[in-house]
Write a protein that holds these residues in place. Structure first.
Motif, PDB file in Angstrom:
ATOM      1  N   GLU A  41       0.812  -1.208   0.000  1.00 19.00           N
ATOM      2  CA  GLU A  41       0.000   0.000   0.000  1.00 19.00           C
ATOM      3  C   GLU A  41       0.851   1.267   0.000  1.00 19.00           C
ATOM      4  O   GLU A  41       0.574   2.233  -0.712  1.00 19.00           O
ATOM      5  CB  GLU A  41      -0.919  -0.034   1.226  1.00 19.00           C
ATOM      6  CG  GLU A  41      -1.842   1.150   1.359  1.00 19.00           C
ATOM      7  CD  GLU A  41      -2.726   1.028   2.588  1.00 19.00           C
ATOM      8  OE1 GLU A  41      -2.655   1.905   3.463  1.00 19.00           O
ATOM      9  OE2 GLU A  41      -3.482   0.038   2.669  1.00 19.00           O
ATOM     10  N   ALA A  42       1.910   1.262   0.812  1.00 20.87           N
ATOM     11  CA  ALA A  42       2.737   2.457   0.958  1.00 20.87           C
ATOM     12  C   ALA A  42       3.461   2.829  -0.330  1.00 20.87           C
ATOM     13  O   ALA A  42       3.853   3.984  -0.515  1.00 20.87           O
ATOM     14  CB  ALA A  42       3.757   2.241   2.073  1.00 20.87           C
ATOM     15  N   VAL A  43       3.644   1.878  -1.209  1.00 17.07           N
ATOM     16  CA  VAL A  43       4.348   2.130  -2.471  1.00 17.07           C
ATOM     17  C   VAL A  43       3.359   2.342  -3.602  1.00 17.07           C
ATOM     18  O   VAL A  43       3.575   3.153  -4.503  1.00 17.07           O
ATOM     19  CB  VAL A  43       5.282   0.951  -2.816  1.00 17.07           C
ATOM     20  CG1 VAL A  43       6.063   1.229  -4.089  1.00 17.07           C
ATOM     21  CG2 VAL A  43       6.228   0.666  -1.672  1.00 17.07           C
ATOM     22  N   TRP A  44       2.245   1.624  -3.565  1.00 14.81           N
ATOM     23  CA  TRP A  44       1.273   1.601  -4.652  1.00 14.81           C
ATOM     24  C   TRP A  44       0.573   2.949  -4.831  1.00 14.81           C
ATOM     25  O   TRP A  44       0.672   3.584  -5.875  1.00 14.81           O
ATOM     26  CB  TRP A  44       0.253   0.489  -4.384  1.00 14.81           C
ATOM     27  CG  TRP A  44      -0.890   0.397  -5.337  1.00 14.81           C
ATOM     28  CD1 TRP A  44      -2.211   0.655  -5.071  1.00 14.81           C
ATOM     29  CD2 TRP A  44      -0.857  -0.011  -6.710  1.00 14.81           C
ATOM     30  NE1 TRP A  44      -2.988   0.435  -6.183  1.00 14.81           N
ATOM     31  CE2 TRP A  44      -2.178   0.016  -7.194  1.00 14.81           C
ATOM     32  CE3 TRP A  44       0.173  -0.403  -7.566  1.00 14.81           C
ATOM     33  CZ2 TRP A  44      -2.502  -0.320  -8.521  1.00 14.81           C
ATOM     34  CZ3 TRP A  44      -0.149  -0.753  -8.882  1.00 14.81           C
ATOM     35  CH2 TRP A  44      -1.464  -0.704  -9.343  1.00 14.81           C
ATOM     36  N   GLN A  45      -0.166   3.387  -3.817  1.00 18.02           N
ATOM     37  CA  GLN A  45      -0.871   4.666  -3.925  1.00 18.02           C
ATOM     38  C   GLN A  45      -1.298   5.136  -2.544  1.00 18.02           C
ATOM     39  O   GLN A  45      -2.422   4.909  -2.113  1.00 18.02           O
ATOM     40  CB  GLN A  45      -2.109   4.528  -4.844  1.00 18.02           C
ATOM     41  CG  GLN A  45      -2.771   5.864  -5.181  1.00 18.02           C
ATOM     42  CD  GLN A  45      -3.844   5.733  -6.238  1.00 18.02           C
ATOM     43  OE1 GLN A  45      -4.022   4.692  -6.829  1.00 18.02           O
ATOM     44  NE2 GLN A  45      -4.564   6.813  -6.500  1.00 18.02           N
TER      45      GLN A  45
END
Length: 386
Positions: free
Chosen positions: A335-339
């Motif tokens: 989640e922290a990297v995706w969006q």
């Protein structure tokens, strides 16, 4: 004044989808279908049903985990999760599979599936080594899972996205057109590959080691008949493990997410241990900032090779690209990297936003960091291969 009543059932489904760990689902009659892992255990997947506006949309994501290129390597995988579906633990979805509307607004309420990777061939094999009790049945696993999902409702999908990370990201390219052909003509179908664009390149000693490796994977698993026919009709089958040759004939829109300094490719394609007997590259492979000037120049050359390999997608009107100058491998699963706040950005755009814009044709998305490592301050150093 208007009062909007949000359906309680949809609210509860959204909370459940975002938070509840998922138990594994074994494919019905998998053993009878020959859809089995290396050790003969049944094909399996994790499934979170869609709800609300996403009830007829499907995201099928294939797990990664490398390959086994010979009998010995495959025997080694039989006893762990890379070669068996036994002892499959519960799993929580995140990133592209996440159930949070805030961090995954385009896909959070779709039917979301993660296919267990336990064959070691990017779901391409169809052979058996009875003397060693090895089942090379990756292709059968893939078809059996898709058939079961079609029966669960994917046959009436409005939108469908085939995705994967690492070896699963390669599989999403190799199976892309097959996925399109198994769905109704009215379904909007696209494919997404995260860290699966492995390039045909020489290593630091000038040897084409990755080409030999993929050739051995293909022979061991009996994969040649299951590689994209449009590619194998033109080229030696083992070359059709390389996305740069497959995408030339791909009919279905493809989005490629990749780090220009892919951590796995630098470690295993550019500077494998077999070509670095002195260990001179051991620190550099793990941390680019620890590279010598000469090593840094070699890595910049590898980046240039990678960008050249994806150049055909730049000119494709249906393709999408997100190539960041990060030292990472697999960026869509978190989640922290995706969006989310602090996610990786190129041109001030998060990965999840870029993929969603591309899938729904909101805008053309071809984002490539034009500078070299470590120019992008939003990078997350990742080496996860799942």
């Amino acid at each position: 004044m208007y009062l909007f009543i949000f359906p309680l059932s949809v609210f509860l489904l959204s909370i459940t989808a975002a938070a509840k760990p998922l138990s594994v689902t074994f494919v019905n009659n998998a053993v009878q279908k020959g859809a089995v892992c290396l050790d003969g255990s049944p094909a399996a997947y994790y499934f979170s049903p869609g709800f609300g506006s996403g009830v007829n949309n499907w995201l099928v994501h294939m797990e990664g985990g490398g390959w086994c290129s010979n009998e010995e390597e495959c025997i080694g995988r039989k006893s762990n999760s890379r070669g068996s579906s036994k002892n499959s633990e519960q799993m929580s979805f995140s990133g592209i599979l996440g159930g949070s509307q805030q961090s995954n607004p385009d896909f959070y309420n779709w039917n979301r599936v993660k296919v267990r990777y336990c064959d070691g061939s990017s779901f391409t094999g169809d052979s058996v080594n009875p003397a060693k009790g090895l089942f090379y049945k990756g292709s059968r696993i893939w078809f059996a899972v898709v058939d079961e999902l079609l029966a669960k409702g994917m046959y009436k999908a409005q939108n469908a996205l085939l995705s994967g990370c690492s070896a699963g990201g390669l599989a999403s390219i190799l199976h892309c057109d097959k996925f399109r052909d198994l769905l109704p003509a009215t379904t909007k179908v696209k494919c997404f590959s995260d860290a699966g664009f492995f390039i045909d390149a020489k290593d630091i000693s000038g040897v084409e080691r990755i080409k030999s490796f993929f050739q051995n994977v293909m022979v061991t698993h009996g994969s040649s008949q299951n590689l994209p026919a449009a590619c194998t009709a033109r080229l030696t089958p083992s070359l059709c493990f390389f996305p740069q040759y497959v995408v030339q004939t791909l009919r279905t829109p493809l989005f490629v997410l990749n780090a220009a300094y892919d951590a796995w490719q630098i470690k295993n394609i550019l500077a494998p241990s077999s070509s670095d007997s002195s260990g001179a590259w051991s620190k550099c492979k793990l941390d680019i900032k620890a590279c010598s000037p000469a090593q840094s120049q070699t890595i910049q050359g590898f980046r240039a090779e990678f960008l050249n390999a994806v150049s055909g997608l730049r000119n494709s009107p249906s393709a999408g690209l997100f190539i960041d100058s990060c030292h990472a491998h697999c960026q869509s699963g978190r989640e922290a990297v995706w969006q989310d706040t602090g996610s990786t950005l190129v041109a001030n755009t998060a990965i999840g936003k870029a993929v969603g814009d591309w899938f729904f044709d909101r805008k053309a998305t071809k984002l490539i960091d034009s500078c070299s490592y470590p120019c992008n301050p939003t990078c997350h150093d990742l080496s996860d291969d799942s």
